[in-house]
Scaffold this active site. Structure first.
Site, PDB file in Angstrom:
ATOM      1  N   TRP A 192      -2.640  -7.821   8.596  1.00  0.00           N
ATOM      2  CA  TRP A 192      -1.246  -8.238   8.717  1.00  0.00           C
ATOM      3  C   TRP A 192      -0.844  -8.568  10.138  1.00  0.00           C
ATOM      4  O   TRP A 192       0.240  -9.077  10.364  1.00  0.00           O
ATOM      5  CB  TRP A 192      -0.360  -7.097   8.213  1.00  0.00           C
ATOM      6  CG  TRP A 192      -0.841  -5.770   8.734  1.00  0.00           C
ATOM      7  CD1 TRP A 192      -1.746  -4.934   8.119  1.00  0.00           C
ATOM      8  CD2 TRP A 192      -0.540  -5.162   9.985  1.00  0.00           C
ATOM      9  NE1 TRP A 192      -2.010  -3.843   8.916  1.00  0.00           N
ATOM     10  CE2 TRP A 192      -1.267  -3.952  10.068  1.00  0.00           C
ATOM     11  CE3 TRP A 192       0.298  -5.508  11.063  1.00  0.00           C
ATOM     12  CZ2 TRP A 192      -1.206  -3.109  11.168  1.00  0.00           C
ATOM     13  CZ3 TRP A 192       0.365  -4.663  12.157  1.00  0.00           C
ATOM     14  CH2 TRP A 192      -0.385  -3.483  12.204  1.00  0.00           C
ATOM     15  N   ASN A 193      -1.689  -8.263  11.116  1.00  0.00           N
ATOM     16  CA  ASN A 193      -1.193  -8.354  12.498  1.00  0.00           C
ATOM     17  C   ASN A 193      -1.213  -9.766  13.069  1.00  0.00           C
ATOM     18  O   ASN A 193      -0.337 -10.139  13.836  1.00  0.00           O
ATOM     19  CB  ASN A 193      -1.952  -7.379  13.406  1.00  0.00           C
ATOM     20  CG  ASN A 193      -3.427  -7.676  13.463  1.00  0.00           C
ATOM     21  OD1 ASN A 193      -4.008  -8.187  12.513  1.00  0.00           O
ATOM     22  ND2 ASN A 193      -4.052  -7.358  14.566  1.00  0.00           N
ATOM     23  N   PRO A 217      -4.987 -11.988   1.564  1.00  0.00           N
ATOM     24  CA  PRO A 217      -4.197 -11.590   2.721  1.00  0.00           C
ATOM     25  C   PRO A 217      -3.553 -10.239   2.462  1.00  0.00           C
ATOM     26  O   PRO A 217      -3.420  -9.831   1.296  1.00  0.00           O
ATOM     27  CB  PRO A 217      -3.132 -12.688   2.799  1.00  0.00           C
ATOM     28  CG  PRO A 217      -2.966 -13.173   1.390  1.00  0.00           C
ATOM     29  CD  PRO A 217      -4.324 -13.006   0.732  1.00  0.00           C
ATOM     30  N   ASP A 218      -3.142  -9.563   3.507  1.00  0.00           N
ATOM     31  CA  ASP A 218      -2.377  -8.328   3.319  1.00  0.00           C
ATOM     32  C   ASP A 218      -1.066  -8.673   2.603  1.00  0.00           C
ATOM     33  O   ASP A 218      -0.459  -9.714   2.868  1.00  0.00           O
ATOM     34  CB  ASP A 218      -2.076  -7.720   4.694  1.00  0.00           C
ATOM     35  CG  ASP A 218      -1.601  -6.288   4.578  1.00  0.00           C
ATOM     36  OD1 ASP A 218      -2.422  -5.390   4.760  1.00  0.00           O
ATOM     37  OD2 ASP A 218      -0.399  -6.081   4.282  1.00  0.00           O
ATOM     38  N   GLY A 267     -10.124  -5.782  10.086  1.00  0.00           N
ATOM     39  CA  GLY A 267      -9.273  -4.611   9.873  1.00  0.00           C
ATOM     40  C   GLY A 267      -9.858  -3.413  10.606  1.00  0.00           C
ATOM     41  O   GLY A 267     -10.578  -3.571  11.600  1.00  0.00           O
ATOM     42  N   SER A 268      -9.589  -2.234  10.088  1.00  0.00           N
ATOM     43  CA  SER A 268      -9.993  -1.024  10.817  1.00  0.00           C
ATOM     44  C   SER A 268     -11.490  -0.736  10.638  1.00  0.00           C
ATOM     45  O   SER A 268     -12.126  -1.199   9.673  1.00  0.00           O
ATOM     46  CB  SER A 268      -9.189   0.172  10.314  1.00  0.00           C
ATOM     47  OG  SER A 268      -9.550   0.439   8.983  1.00  0.00           O
ATOM     48  N   GLU A 289     -14.817  -7.699  11.674  1.00  0.00           N
ATOM     49  CA  GLU A 289     -14.086  -7.747  12.955  1.00  0.00           C
ATOM     50  C   GLU A 289     -13.160  -6.541  12.959  1.00  0.00           C
ATOM     51  O   GLU A 289     -12.159  -6.521  12.246  1.00  0.00           O
ATOM     52  CB  GLU A 289     -13.276  -9.050  13.042  1.00  0.00           C
ATOM     53  CG  GLU A 289     -14.107 -10.307  12.883  1.00  0.00           C
ATOM     54  CD  GLU A 289     -14.981 -10.598  14.086  1.00  0.00           C
ATOM     55  OE1 GLU A 289     -14.733 -10.014  15.153  1.00  0.00           O
ATOM     56  OE2 GLU A 289     -15.915 -11.395  13.956  1.00  0.00           O
ATOM     57  N   CYS A 323      -6.009  -6.519  18.036  1.00  0.00           N
ATOM     58  CA  CYS A 323      -7.278  -5.820  18.220  1.00  0.00           C
ATOM     59  C   CYS A 323      -7.818  -5.977  19.633  1.00  0.00           C
ATOM     60  O   CYS A 323      -8.513  -5.119  20.139  1.00  0.00           O
ATOM     61  CB  CYS A 323      -8.287  -6.327  17.204  1.00  0.00           C
ATOM     62  SG  CYS A 323      -8.423  -8.114  17.223  1.00  0.00           S
ATOM     63  N   GLU A 421      -7.785   4.453  18.993  1.00  0.00           N
ATOM     64  CA  GLU A 421      -7.013   3.211  19.054  1.00  0.00           C
ATOM     65  C   GLU A 421      -5.570   3.514  18.634  1.00  0.00           C
ATOM     66  O   GLU A 421      -5.338   4.098  17.574  1.00  0.00           O
ATOM     67  CB  GLU A 421      -7.627   2.188  18.088  1.00  0.00           C
ATOM     68  CG  GLU A 421      -6.966   0.832  18.137  1.00  0.00           C
ATOM     69  CD  GLU A 421      -7.510  -0.122  17.068  1.00  0.00           C
ATOM     70  OE1 GLU A 421      -7.850   0.333  15.969  1.00  0.00           O
ATOM     71  OE2 GLU A 421      -7.580  -1.325  17.354  1.00  0.00           O
TER      72      GLU A 421
HETATM   73  P1  NAD Z   1      -6.926  -1.230   7.424  1.00  0.00           P
HETATM   74  O1  NAD Z   1      -8.404  -1.213   7.455  1.00  0.00           O
HETATM   75  O2  NAD Z   1      -6.235  -0.062   6.869  1.00  0.00           O
HETATM   76  O3  NAD Z   1      -6.404  -2.486   6.632  1.00  0.00           O
HETATM   77  C1  NAD Z   1      -6.768  -3.792   7.002  1.00  0.00           C
HETATM   78  C2  NAD Z   1      -6.746  -4.638   5.742  1.00  0.00           C
HETATM   79  O4  NAD Z   1      -7.820  -4.237   4.907  1.00  0.00           O
HETATM   80  C3  NAD Z   1      -5.475  -4.427   4.947  1.00  0.00           C
HETATM   81  O5  NAD Z   1      -4.969  -5.672   4.574  1.00  0.00           O
HETATM   82  C4  NAD Z   1      -5.925  -3.601   3.755  1.00  0.00           C
HETATM   83  O6  NAD Z   1      -5.196  -3.933   2.584  1.00  0.00           O
HETATM   84  C5  NAD Z   1      -7.358  -4.017   3.608  1.00  0.00           C
HETATM   85  N1  NAD Z   1      -8.165  -2.987   2.957  1.00  0.00           N
HETATM   86  C6  NAD Z   1      -8.021  -1.651   3.027  1.00  0.00           C
HETATM   87  N2  NAD Z   1      -8.954  -1.038   2.256  1.00  0.00           N
HETATM   88  C7  NAD Z   1      -9.693  -2.006   1.686  1.00  0.00           C
HETATM   89  C8  NAD Z   1     -10.816  -2.025   0.805  1.00  0.00           C
HETATM   90  N3  NAD Z   1     -11.371  -0.907   0.351  1.00  0.00           N
HETATM   91  N4  NAD Z   1     -11.326  -3.214   0.456  1.00  0.00           N
HETATM   92  C9  NAD Z   1     -10.790  -4.357   0.908  1.00  0.00           C
HETATM   93  N5  NAD Z   1      -9.735  -4.400   1.742  1.00  0.00           N
HETATM   94  C10 NAD Z   1      -9.200  -3.253   2.141  1.00  0.00           C
HETATM   95  O7  NAD Z   1      -6.443  -1.522   8.909  1.00  0.00           O
HETATM   96  P2  NAD Z   1      -4.978  -1.633   9.456  1.00  0.00           P
HETATM   97  O8  NAD Z   1      -4.658  -0.372  10.128  1.00  0.00           O
HETATM   98  O9  NAD Z   1      -4.021  -2.153   8.460  1.00  0.00           O
HETATM   99  O10 NAD Z   1      -5.220  -2.807  10.531  1.00  0.00           O
HETATM  100  C11 NAD Z   1      -5.354  -2.550  11.853  1.00  0.00           C
HETATM  101  C12 NAD Z   1      -6.811  -2.435  12.254  1.00  0.00           C
HETATM  102  O11 NAD Z   1      -7.412  -3.708  12.166  1.00  0.00           O
HETATM  103  C13 NAD Z   1      -6.958  -2.014  13.689  1.00  0.00           C
HETATM  104  O12 NAD Z   1      -8.003  -1.099  13.794  1.00  0.00           O
HETATM  105  C14 NAD Z   1      -7.316  -3.299  14.397  1.00  0.00           C
HETATM  106  O13 NAD Z   1      -7.996  -3.141  15.594  1.00  0.00           O
HETATM  107  C15 NAD Z   1      -8.103  -4.013  13.374  1.00  0.00           C
HETATM  108  N6  NAD Z   1      -8.113  -5.450  13.637  1.00  0.00           N
HETATM  109  C16 NAD Z   1      -9.247  -6.015  14.155  1.00  0.00           C
HETATM  110  C17 NAD Z   1      -9.283  -7.373  14.476  1.00  0.00           C
HETATM  111  C18 NAD Z   1     -10.530  -8.028  15.037  1.00  0.00           C
HETATM  112  O14 NAD Z   1     -10.598  -9.257  15.050  1.00  0.00           O
HETATM  113  N7  NAD Z   1     -11.513  -7.280  15.511  1.00  0.00           N
HETATM  114  C19 NAD Z   1      -8.155  -8.138  14.272  1.00  0.00           C
HETATM  115  C20 NAD Z   1      -7.033  -7.539  13.745  1.00  0.00           C
HETATM  116  C21 NAD Z   1      -7.018  -6.180  13.422  1.00  0.00           C
END
Ligand code: NAD
Length: 552
Positions: A192-193, A217-218, A267-268, A289, A323, A421
């Protein structure tokens, strides 16, 4: 032109009222009456049209709200297992025809998308701001990102994807060619960011390479992806080649990965690990990523003013929900006091606010849980003895999830902000005595996404960069130099991920490589009547000759 998504100023929102906004205690009496508050709610008919683009509706819908104001955005339909089946069926059928088209036809779509997105930017900026709460200048970075990726891959795909001749097993007798094929249906799971950049810029090289894409997408930022989906069709993308499904990752993630030929996830780190495990089980590739705890190094020869200004961009873009954002700044003792003074001065002058124009320097956090985790990191540091040099408090007077840009000093290893983080507008500054100490501390993390080095001597900066364990190092910039150089790959090491976006890697990952070798005149076997032993001797002599004359 697309109809405006924003309500005209006179229309009243029917959504949930914005959070109450107590007056800022230190606010001076206004000389002029305040301008009317912007209306963050989006036109219902436009929103409904965007939501209808998703293959969804089989599962109960979810409500989303504009983080900057609390106004309701949309009842977002959700995808059931059957919806996901439908999306994959359509995508698989469309992929065959799409991959058979000449590459020049596929790239032409993205040249048009480049022009369209720049032309229609004001509407998508409204949507991104409404869904994320970020400042308009930070939303604009996303428009730029999509435009430059469109231009780059439209221009370079032909040379990267073309088949290459390779040295054959036996000179003149064997020829070999390396041929690229699309993997099939690529799943793009985006957070979502940076909802436009991370959903579109990762999907577009997959599409150019001849794949179909199923995007998830989120929920919070789905309208942004759906807006881009509409625009891509205006640019000529065939209807079924890009499918969008909607749902929480925990609900539909498994069903998506179970059908994917490749998974692109942002994501995370925790979620990334679980996705990698599922992809490994199916033996399909994935690109991850993930998070970062990025370090900025301010060397003793620095132009302090430029570094302090750069630190604002590096630490507070999208309220630190980036990120690539810097969360640790290591400053040489000789310039520490001056740097901190100038940095804090600039932090104090930052304009925070919920505005649908370029008049604010930082917007809101996106979720209540972000506000909770950011506040928890700062309170934990404060309780364990850190000094809050700037910020350190929520700003409900500006909007429900606003948090001030925050600078911490005296941070120690037992505090959460030291190594975890934060993913918010919080940065810790540390005094160091040498470049070696700065490098050692910067590398003392399991993450390895981005780093930044500030110095007047760029050669020295480059030498230090090579010692930093990070997928990208920006010299005299926070993140935009490396991120915007899309001809070079971008991604993390360690807990920050696997695989790369951008550059040749950013499109080749969506292909599999096939070797086609053709044998002419003689077989790779004894000639008729030749014994195996003579064949072995002949081949031994041939191998010696090949090495002597320097063949590959
Ligand atoms: P998150 O992992 O909780 O969620 C990220 C996305 O993944 C959400 O849209 C969520 O719905 C989805 N998700 C969660 N569980 C899933 C599963 N089992 N299967 C498929 N999708 C799933 O992370 P967050 O806290 O919402 O996002 C922030 C994190 O993302 C931070 O750690 C940030 O650094 C990272 N991030 C990294 C980059 C990069 O390019 N390296 C870019 C943006 C964000």
């Amino acid at each position: 032109m697309t109809a405006s998504v924003r309500r005209p100023a006179a229309q009243k929102s029917t959504g949930k009222p914005a959070a109450k906004t107590p007056a800022k205690p230190s606010a001076k009496p206004a000389r002029k009456p305040a301008p009317p508050a912007p209306d963050w709610s989006l036109l219902p008919e436009r929103i409904a049209a965007l939501a209808a683009r998703a293959v969804a509706g089989g599962a109960p819908s979810v409500e989303t709200f504009a983080p900057a104001t609390g106004a309701k955005l949309v009842d977002l339909p959700q995808s059931s297992k059957t919806d996901i089946d439908v999306a994959f069926d359509r995508a698989r059928k469309a992929q065959q025809e799409w991959a058979a088209r000449p590459l020049s036809e596929r790239t032409a779509v993205f040249r048009r998308l480049h022009d369209l997105i720049l032309r229609e930017q004001s509407e998508i900026l409204d949507v991104i701001q409404s869904e994320t709460g970020k400042a308009r200048s930070h939303a604009f970075e996303e428009v730029v990102d999509v435009a430059i990726n469109c231009r780059y891959y439209a221009r370079t795909a032909a040379s990267v994807l073309k088949s290459h001749g390779r040295a054959g097993a036996l000179p003149a007798l064997t020829s070999a060619r390396e041929v690229r094929h699309p993997k099939g249906v690529v799943v793009v799971i985006s957070p979502w960011n940076y909802p436009l950049a991370l959903s579109v810029s990762d999907a577009l090289p997959a599409l150019i390479a001849g794949n179909a894409v199923v995007s998830r997408p989120d929920n919070q930022t789905a309208l942004t992806t759906l807006w881009a989906h509409e625009l891509a069709q205006k640019a000529g993308l065939p209807k079924d080649i890009w499918q969008v499904v909607l749902g929480r990752g925990s609900n539909i993630g498994n069903d998506l990965i179970a059908r994917a030929d490749f998974v692109d996830y942002t994501g995370s780190t925790a979620t990334g690990r679980s996705i990698a495990t599922q992809a490994a089980e199916r033996l399909v590739g994935c690109s991850l990523e993930l998070g970062g705890k990025n370090a900025m190094l301010v060397l003793d020869d620095v132009n302090v003013g430029k570094a302090a200004e750069g630190a604002i961009r590096a630490c507070f873009s999208s309220a630190g929900q980036l990120c690539e954002s810097m969360e640790r700044v290591y400053v040489h003792d000789n310039v520490y006091d001056e740097f901190v003074e100038q940095f804090l001065e600039r932090v104090a002058n930052m304009r925070l606010g919920a505005r649908l124009d370029f008049g604010s320097d930082m917007g809101s956090l996106t979720f209540p849980r972000q506000l909770e985790s950011v506040s928890a990191h700062v309170e934990d540091a404060r309780a364990k003895g850190a000094t809050v040099l700037a910020g350190g408090r929520a700003r409900p007077d500006l909007g429900p999830y606003f948090y001030e840009p925050t600078v911490l000093g005296g941070v120690t290893p037992e505090m959460k902000v030291f190594a975890e983080e934060t993913f918010g507008p919080v940065v810790s500054v540390y005094r160091v005595k040498s470049d070696d100490e700065a490098v050692e501390l910067a590398n003392a993390t399991a993450y390895g996404l981005n780093a930044s080095v500030w110095t007047r001597d760029t050669s020295r900066g480059q030498r230090i960069a090579k010692r930093l364990r990070a997928g990208a190092v920006n010299i005299n910039e926070g993140y935009a130099a490396a991120w915007g150089s899309v001809d070079a790959p971008s991604g993390g090491v360690g807990d920050s991920g696997l695989g790369r976006r951008h550059g040749a890697e950013g499109i080749l990952k969506y292909t599999y490589v096939q070797t086609i070798a053709t044998q002419r005149l003689l077989p790779i076997a004894p000639l008729p009547g030749m014994s195996q032993e003579t064949w072995a001797k002949t081949l031994t002599v041939a191998l010696h000759v090949m090495r002597r004359v320097g063949l590959k």
